[in-house]
Design an enzyme around this catalytic site. Structure first.
Site, PDB file in Angstrom:
ATOM      1  N   LYS A 172       2.535  -0.890  -5.609  1.00 45.19           N
ATOM      2  CA  LYS A 172       1.825  -1.026  -6.885  1.00 45.19           C
ATOM      3  C   LYS A 172       2.787  -1.041  -8.073  1.00 45.19           C
ATOM      4  O   LYS A 172       3.901  -0.537  -7.996  1.00 45.19           O
ATOM      5  CB  LYS A 172       0.760   0.067  -7.019  1.00 45.19           C
ATOM      6  CG  LYS A 172      -0.448  -0.254  -6.118  1.00 45.19           C
ATOM      7  CD  LYS A 172      -1.668   0.598  -6.355  1.00 45.19           C
ATOM      8  CE  LYS A 172      -2.806   0.059  -5.462  1.00 45.19           C
ATOM      9  NZ  LYS A 172      -3.993   0.908  -5.467  1.00 45.19           N
ATOM     10  N   ARG A 175      -2.672   4.227   2.829  1.00 48.75           N
ATOM     11  CA  ARG A 175      -2.906   2.770   2.892  1.00 48.75           C
ATOM     12  C   ARG A 175      -1.623   2.058   2.466  1.00 48.75           C
ATOM     13  O   ARG A 175      -1.100   2.337   1.380  1.00 48.75           O
ATOM     14  CB  ARG A 175      -4.056   2.410   1.948  1.00 48.75           C
ATOM     15  CG  ARG A 175      -4.460   0.947   1.947  1.00 48.75           C
ATOM     16  CD  ARG A 175      -5.623   0.720   0.972  1.00 48.75           C
ATOM     17  NE  ARG A 175      -6.075  -0.660   0.957  1.00 48.75           N
ATOM     18  CZ  ARG A 175      -5.538  -1.599   0.193  1.00 48.75           C
ATOM     19  NH1 ARG A 175      -4.538  -1.320  -0.609  1.00 48.75           N
ATOM     20  NH2 ARG A 175      -6.012  -2.833   0.233  1.00 48.75           N
TER      21      ARG A 175
HETATM   22  C1  7PM Z   1      -3.929  -7.111  -6.693  1.00 44.15           C
HETATM   23  C2  7PM Z   1      -3.968  -5.902  -7.369  1.00 44.15           C
HETATM   24  C3  7PM Z   1      -4.142  -7.160  -5.339  1.00 44.15           C
HETATM   25  C4  7PM Z   1      -4.257  -4.745  -6.691  1.00 44.15           C
HETATM   26  C5  7PM Z   1      -4.413  -5.991  -4.663  1.00 44.15           C
HETATM   27  C6  7PM Z   1      -4.492  -4.789  -5.333  1.00 44.15           C
HETATM   28  C7  7PM Z   1      -6.716   0.146  -3.076  1.00 44.15           C
HETATM   29  C8  7PM Z   1      -7.731  -0.400  -2.304  1.00 44.15           C
HETATM   30  C9  7PM Z   1      -6.663  -1.985  -3.317  1.00 44.15           C
HETATM   31  C10 7PM Z   1      -6.579   1.584  -3.127  1.00 44.15           C
HETATM   32  C11 7PM Z   1      -8.439   1.674  -1.612  1.00 44.15           C
HETATM   33  C12 7PM Z   1      -3.612  -3.257  -3.702  1.00 44.15           C
HETATM   34  C13 7PM Z   1      -4.756  -3.510  -4.640  1.00 44.15           C
HETATM   35  N1  7PM Z   1      -6.060  -0.861  -3.692  1.00 44.15           N
HETATM   36  N2  7PM Z   1      -8.591   0.341  -1.565  1.00 44.15           N
HETATM   37  N3  7PM Z   1      -7.683  -1.740  -2.464  1.00 44.15           N
HETATM   38  N4  7PM Z   1      -7.463   2.282  -2.365  1.00 44.15           N
HETATM   39  N5  7PM Z   1      -9.266   2.458  -0.908  1.00 44.15           N
HETATM   40  O1  7PM Z   1      -2.515  -3.002  -4.248  1.00 44.15           O
HETATM   41  O2  7PM Z   1      -5.725   2.157  -3.805  1.00 44.15           O
HETATM   42  O3  7PM Z   1      -3.744  -3.342  -2.486  1.00 44.15           O
HETATM   43  S1  7PM Z   1      -6.322  -3.590  -3.831  1.00 44.15           S
END
Ligand code: 7PM
Length: 283
Positions: A227, A262
């Site tokens: 992130k 995750r």
């Molecule tokens: C663009 C920006 C693409 C952010 C993907 C993301 C989480 C999640 C995501 C989390 C849970 C990423 C995020 N983040 N589900 N889905 N917890 N439970 O970095 O922090 O994967 S999407």
């Protein structure tokens, strides 16, 4: 290690032990990868990637279409099912792995659970009409995540008086709502939602307190992998810096007793969990 309910997560047809942090491998199923002509190849690639992550130590595979990403345009039920369902079916035919699916859509929840998914990971916290009911009907597990605002605008001006207390109170409320709707507590995991309506300072406060967020005794899922908070912290963008930050956070999270991590980099994350677990053992 005992196996009280806080150490287990019960899914629709199987359970996963959280006695030590379970590594959840992210499988992105983007529309691009399913463009016309490449459908079969893309499905094979998704299956292969899942099997590699399992081999590297993933205890859960989290299958995500574009629809639950921050700022993503709405996707029709048909389009979402077309992306996600074949992957759930193919992975279930090949493996007994605990399968999680990212979705907010009740029809998708019903279909993927019928196809063998164990858990629903909804960044919108199962607030869409029918979503919570669909999870209860399927006897699936659910990840309840905190988000401030809406995906399109949540990073504009995030604001809290006490971010840890407020996120914790929200998660407590959602656990209560899930239980009131008929979900068994052992099917629930909570997530502070790193980067979802949070500044770097908010994310750092939540990471510092990540061990204290377990609402109603339920395990915490941490999603910080790659992130932008790490790019900001190190004042250095690029994948390397983001991965290094993610791995340090995984080490910390293990020491703090987090239930699920995750991530995209499964082997490296599993190594952090392994090292931290060794250091935690009493002589
Ligand atoms: C663009 C920006 C693409 C952010 C993907 C993301 C989480 C999640 C995501 C989390 C849970 C990423 C995020 N983040 N589900 N889905 N917890 N439970 O970095 O922090 O994967 S999407």
């Amino acid at each position: 290690m005992n196996s009280n309910s806080a150490n287990m997560l019960a899914g629709a047809r199987r359970a996963v032990s959280l006695a030590e942090p379970a590594v959840m491998g992210v499988l992105n199923v983007t529309p691009d990868s399913f463009s016309d002509g490449g459908r079969y190849v893309a499905l094979e690639a998704a299956l292969e990637r899942s099997l590699v992550m399992i081999e590297q130590g993933a205890a859960i595979i989290d299958i995500g279409g574009e629809s639950t990403r921050p700022g993503a345009a709405p996707v029709s039920t048909e389009a979402e099912l077309e992306r996600v369902l074949p992957v759930v079916e193919a992975l279930r035919a090949r493996s007994e792995i605990f399968i999680s699916v990212d979705t907010s859509n009740p029809a998708v929840i019903q279909a993927v659970c019928a196809a063998g998914a164990d858990m629903i990971n909804d960044i919108r916290g199962l607030v869409r009409p029918g979503a919570l009911e669909a999870v209860v009907a399927a006897e699936a597990a659910a990840c309840v995540m905190h988000m401030q605002g809406e995906p399109a605008t949540m990073q504009t001006a995030p604001s809290y008086t006490d971010v840890v207390a407020e996120v914790r109170a929200f998660l407590d409320d959602r656990v209560r709502a899930c239980c009131a709707a008929g979900m068994a507590p052992e099917r629930i995991v909570v997530d502070p939602g790193f980067g979802f309506g949070k500044t770097l300072e908010h994310n750092m406060a939540l990471l510092r307190g990540v061990g204290e967020l377990g609402a109603a005794g339920r395990p915490v899922l941490m999603g910080v992998s790659r992130k932008s908070m790490f790019a900001r912290l190190f004042e250095l963008d690029g994948l390397g810096a983001r991965i290094n930050g993610s791995l340090g956070a995984a080490f910390w999270a293990t020491l703090q007793g987090v239930g699920i991590i995750r991530c995209h980099d499964v082997r490296e994350t599993a190594q952090m969990v392994c090292l931290a677990r060794h250091l935690m053992q009493q002589g």
